[in-house]
Design a protein around this motif. Structure first.
Motif, PDB file in Angstrom:
ATOM      1  N   ASP A 231      49.121  22.919  10.277  1.00 37.44           N
ATOM      2  CA  ASP A 231      47.749  22.946   9.768  1.00 37.44           C
ATOM      3  C   ASP A 231      47.453  24.345   9.218  1.00 37.44           C
ATOM      4  O   ASP A 231      47.574  25.330   9.930  1.00 37.44           O
ATOM      5  N   GLN A 232      47.051  24.384   7.934  1.00 37.92           N
ATOM      6  CA  GLN A 232      46.774  25.672   7.316  1.00 37.92           C
ATOM      7  C   GLN A 232      45.449  26.227   7.807  1.00 37.92           C
ATOM      8  O   GLN A 232      44.399  25.596   7.633  1.00 37.92           O
ATOM      9  N   GLN A 233      45.475  27.391   8.408  1.00 37.68           N
ATOM     10  CA  GLN A 233      44.250  27.982   8.936  1.00 37.68           C
ATOM     11  C   GLN A 233      43.508  28.794   7.886  1.00 37.68           C
ATOM     12  O   GLN A 233      42.319  29.079   8.055  1.00 37.68           O
ATOM     13  N   VAL A 234      44.218  29.210   6.844  1.00 40.61           N
ATOM     14  CA  VAL A 234      43.609  29.961   5.744  1.00 40.61           C
ATOM     15  C   VAL A 234      43.982  29.235   4.458  1.00 40.61           C
ATOM     16  O   VAL A 234      45.165  29.021   4.191  1.00 40.61           O
ATOM     17  N   LYS A 235      42.970  28.858   3.704  1.00 39.32           N
ATOM     18  CA  LYS A 235      43.226  28.060   2.506  1.00 39.32           C
ATOM     19  C   LYS A 235      42.618  28.704   1.270  1.00 39.32           C
ATOM     20  O   LYS A 235      41.477  29.167   1.293  1.00 39.32           O
ATOM     21  N   GLN A 236      43.397  28.707   0.219  1.00 42.20           N
ATOM     22  CA  GLN A 236      42.894  29.100  -1.097  1.00 42.20           C
ATOM     23  C   GLN A 236      43.050  27.867  -1.972  1.00 42.20           C
ATOM     24  O   GLN A 236      44.157  27.525  -2.372  1.00 42.20           O
ATOM     25  N   ASN A 237      41.967  27.182  -2.188  1.00 37.99           N
ATOM     26  CA  ASN A 237      42.028  25.855  -2.786  1.00 37.99           C
ATOM     27  C   ASN A 237      42.316  25.850  -4.271  1.00 37.99           C
ATOM     28  O   ASN A 237      42.692  24.807  -4.827  1.00 37.99           O
ATOM     29  N   SER A 238      42.125  26.992  -4.928  1.00 40.94           N
ATOM     30  CA  SER A 238      42.429  27.047  -6.358  1.00 40.94           C
ATOM     31  C   SER A 238      43.783  27.719  -6.555  1.00 40.94           C
ATOM     32  O   SER A 238      43.900  28.921  -6.352  1.00 40.94           O
ATOM     33  N   PRO A 239      44.795  26.969  -6.975  1.00 41.76           N
ATOM     34  CA  PRO A 239      46.104  27.599  -7.176  1.00 41.76           C
ATOM     35  C   PRO A 239      46.117  28.546  -8.364  1.00 41.76           C
ATOM     36  O   PRO A 239      46.940  29.456  -8.417  1.00 41.76           O
ATOM     37  N   SER A 240      45.198  28.341  -9.318  1.00 35.01           N
ATOM     38  CA  SER A 240      45.180  29.229 -10.474  1.00 35.01           C
ATOM     39  C   SER A 240      43.760  29.360 -11.019  1.00 35.01           C
ATOM     40  O   SER A 240      42.900  28.505 -10.793  1.00 35.01           O
ATOM     41  N   LEU A 241      43.551  30.479 -11.723  1.00 36.69           N
ATOM     42  CA  LEU A 241      42.250  30.780 -12.312  1.00 36.69           C
ATOM     43  C   LEU A 241      42.487  31.563 -13.590  1.00 36.69           C
ATOM     44  O   LEU A 241      43.267  32.518 -13.602  1.00 36.69           O
ATOM     45  N   SER A 242      41.807  31.174 -14.657  1.00 38.74           N
ATOM     46  CA  SER A 242      41.930  31.868 -15.933  1.00 38.74           C
ATOM     47  C   SER A 242      40.571  32.433 -16.334  1.00 38.74           C
ATOM     48  O   SER A 242      39.562  31.718 -16.303  1.00 38.74           O
ATOM     49  N   VAL A 243      40.544  33.718 -16.685  1.00 41.47           N
ATOM     50  CA  VAL A 243      39.287  34.412 -16.979  1.00 41.47           C
ATOM     51  C   VAL A 243      39.483  35.276 -18.220  1.00 41.47           C
ATOM     52  O   VAL A 243      40.572  35.811 -18.451  1.00 41.47           O
ATOM     53  N   GLN A 244      38.431  35.423 -18.978  1.00 40.96           N
ATOM     54  CA  GLN A 244      38.472  36.294 -20.155  1.00 40.96           C
ATOM     55  C   GLN A 244      38.298  37.749 -19.722  1.00 40.96           C
ATOM     56  O   GLN A 244      37.527  38.057 -18.785  1.00 40.96           O
ATOM     57  N   GLU A 245      39.013  38.633 -20.399  1.00 40.98           N
ATOM     58  CA  GLU A 245      38.878  40.061 -20.134  1.00 40.98           C
ATOM     59  C   GLU A 245      37.420  40.502 -20.197  1.00 40.98           C
ATOM     60  O   GLU A 245      36.667  40.083 -21.089  1.00 40.98           O
ATOM     61  N   GLY A 246      37.008  41.317 -19.240  1.00 41.61           N
ATOM     62  CA  GLY A 246      35.645  41.818 -19.212  1.00 41.61           C
ATOM     63  C   GLY A 246      34.682  40.965 -18.395  1.00 41.61           C
ATOM     64  O   GLY A 246      33.614  41.439 -18.005  1.00 41.61           O
ATOM     65  N   ARG A 247      35.093  39.714 -18.128  1.00 41.25           N
ATOM     66  CA  ARG A 247      34.214  38.849 -17.346  1.00 41.25           C
ATOM     67  C   ARG A 247      34.524  39.001 -15.860  1.00 41.25           C
ATOM     68  O   ARG A 247      35.438  39.711 -15.447  1.00 41.25           O
ATOM     69  N   ILE A 248      33.773  38.291 -15.039  1.00 45.33           N
ATOM     70  CA  ILE A 248      33.980  38.348 -13.591  1.00 45.33           C
ATOM     71  C   ILE A 248      35.027  37.333 -13.167  1.00 45.33           C
ATOM     72  O   ILE A 248      35.062  36.202 -13.657  1.00 45.33           O
TER      73      ILE A 248
ATOM     74  N   PHE B 299      48.292  34.170   6.161  1.00 44.43           N
ATOM     75  CA  PHE B 299      48.031  34.179   4.730  1.00 44.43           C
ATOM     76  C   PHE B 299      47.552  32.822   4.230  1.00 44.43           C
ATOM     77  O   PHE B 299      47.957  31.769   4.740  1.00 44.43           O
ATOM     78  N   GLY B 300      46.717  32.866   3.200  1.00 44.63           N
ATOM     79  CA  GLY B 300      46.442  31.676   2.417  1.00 44.63           C
ATOM     80  C   GLY B 300      47.561  31.455   1.421  1.00 44.63           C
ATOM     81  O   GLY B 300      48.491  32.266   1.320  1.00 44.63           O
ATOM     82  N   GLY B 301      47.487  30.355   0.687  1.00 48.36           N
ATOM     83  CA  GLY B 301      48.559  29.979  -0.223  1.00 48.36           C
ATOM     84  C   GLY B 301      48.608  30.751  -1.517  1.00 48.36           C
ATOM     85  O   GLY B 301      49.576  30.645  -2.270  1.00 48.36           O
ATOM     86  N   GLY B 302      47.562  31.526  -1.805  1.00 43.58           N
ATOM     87  CA  GLY B 302      47.553  32.348  -3.008  1.00 43.58           C
ATOM     88  C   GLY B 302      46.860  31.667  -4.177  1.00 43.58           C
ATOM     89  O   GLY B 302      46.831  30.430  -4.286  1.00 43.58           O
ATOM     90  N   THR B 303      46.272  32.484  -5.043  1.00 40.08           N
ATOM     91  CA  THR B 303      45.672  32.035  -6.299  1.00 40.08           C
ATOM     92  C   THR B 303      46.219  32.893  -7.417  1.00 40.08           C
ATOM     93  O   THR B 303      46.165  34.123  -7.342  1.00 40.08           O
ATOM     94  N   ARG B 304      46.759  32.244  -8.433  1.00 40.72           N
ATOM     95  CA  ARG B 304      47.278  32.988  -9.589  1.00 40.72           C
ATOM     96  C   ARG B 304      46.134  33.233 -10.565  1.00 40.72           C
ATOM     97  O   ARG B 304      45.551  32.292 -11.097  1.00 40.72           O
ATOM     98  N   LEU B 305      45.824  34.500 -10.792  1.00 44.85           N
ATOM     99  CA  LEU B 305      44.778  34.891 -11.729  1.00 44.85           C
ATOM    100  C   LEU B 305      45.402  35.309 -13.052  1.00 44.85           C
ATOM    101  O   LEU B 305      46.338  36.115 -13.082  1.00 44.85           O
ATOM    102  N   MET B 306      44.888  34.740 -14.122  1.00 46.70           N
ATOM    103  CA  MET B 306      45.327  35.132 -15.467  1.00 46.70           C
ATOM    104  C   MET B 306      44.109  35.650 -16.219  1.00 46.70           C
ATOM    105  O   MET B 306      43.129  34.914 -16.383  1.00 46.70           O
ATOM    106  N   VAL B 307      44.164  36.902 -16.635  1.00 44.46           N
ATOM    107  CA  VAL B 307      43.069  37.502 -17.394  1.00 44.46           C
ATOM    108  C   VAL B 307      43.522  37.612 -18.844  1.00 44.46           C
ATOM    109  O   VAL B 307      44.473  38.318 -19.161  1.00 44.46           O
ATOM    110  N   LYS B 308      42.809  36.902 -19.702  1.00 43.07           N
ATOM    111  CA  LYS B 308      43.202  36.837 -21.112  1.00 43.07           C
ATOM    112  C   LYS B 308      42.515  37.939 -21.903  1.00 43.07           C
ATOM    113  O   LYS B 308      41.309  38.145 -21.755  1.00 43.07           O
ATOM    114  N   PRO B 309      43.275  38.639 -22.759  1.00 51.03           N
ATOM    115  CA  PRO B 309      42.672  39.712 -23.572  1.00 51.03           C
ATOM    116  C   PRO B 309      41.682  39.135 -24.577  1.00 51.03           C
ATOM    117  O   PRO B 309      41.780  37.973 -24.977  1.00 51.03           O
TER     118      PRO B 309
END
Lengths: 114, 113
Positions: free
Chosen positions: B1-18, B103-113
């Motif tokens: 049973d995972q005690q720490v969860k990161q439910n979003s495996p990936s996230l894409s964001v534009q440069e300069g945004r939050i 550890f949680g499973g991790g979230t891959r963040l991609m910041v696009k220029p």
């Protein structure tokens, strides 16, 4: 300086080989750790050394044998590994094993067992 | 049973945004939380931590928020930069388990220029 140095960065070994991974830190930390990370998975704790003594062994098979020769060095001796042991092996250290001490990781050693 | 969860495996964001990365936990004994950033072929790098006695901790562009009642924490990166592109791991520690990270499973963040 929060550097944990691991060697080698890459290691390929056969299932009958004996090899070692090495880890060094000069931050005066008295807790050192070995973690294993498979692809797309989080790091998993293998061993914890506190003041050069093994304090935690997370039910790791005996083909992995840790050693802490002094307060700056941590080794992981490998023997008769299986292909499924291929992974990134991460060494880490912290001031001590008390709760709340930040754990700093090395860059890891990529191990491939053929 | 995972005690720490990161439910979003990936996230894409534009440069300069939050960028907002989320983490949930189930073990109520966890009371110290850390965020690590990991580039490919490198070990995790410590980013920021928070104790359960606080609900916010800020360090430059990085802010971690903790909602104990919801057992939820989040990492905000403002403004996001392309160099922030990496996998982010949430980790938790409980006082009665020494300094062992879960550890949680991790979230891959991609910041696009």
């Amino acid at each position: 300086d929060t550097e944990v140095t691991q060697t080698p960065k890459h290691l390929v070994m056969g299932m009958t080989n004996k090899k070692s991974l090495k880890c060094e830190q000069h931050m005066g930390h008295r807790a050192m750790y070995w973690y294993k990370q498979k692809a797309k998975k989080p790091p998993e704790l293998m061993f914890v050394y506190s003041y050069e003594k093994l304090s935690i062994n997370e039910s790791v098979p005996s083909r992995f044998s840790p050693e802490c020769p002094n307060s700056s060095l941590l080794n992981l001796h490998l023997h008769a590994l299986q292909p499924e042991d291929s992974a990134l092996y991460l060494c880490a250290s912290s001031h001590n094993v008390a709760y709340g001490n930040t754990i700093y990781f090395g860059e890891g050693s990529w191990l491939t067992v053929v | 049973d995972q005690q720490v969860k990161q439910n979003s495996p990936s996230l894409s964001v534009q440069e300069g945004r939050i960028s907002i990365l989320n983490c949930d936990y189930t073990n109520s004994m966890f009371d110290y939380f850390l965020w690590y950033k990991k580039y490919p072929a490198e070990g995790p790098t410590f980013l920021i931590s928070i104790s359960s006695i606080k609900d916010k901790n800020e360090d430059g562009r990085f802010t971690v928020f903790l909602n104990k009642s919801a057992k939820h924490l989040s990492l905000h990166i403002v403004p996001s930069q392309p160099g922030d592109s990496a996998v982010y791991f949430c980790a938790a520690v409980s006082a009665n388990a020494g300094n062992m990270l879960t550890f949680g499973g991790g979230t891959r963040l991609m910041v696009k220029p």
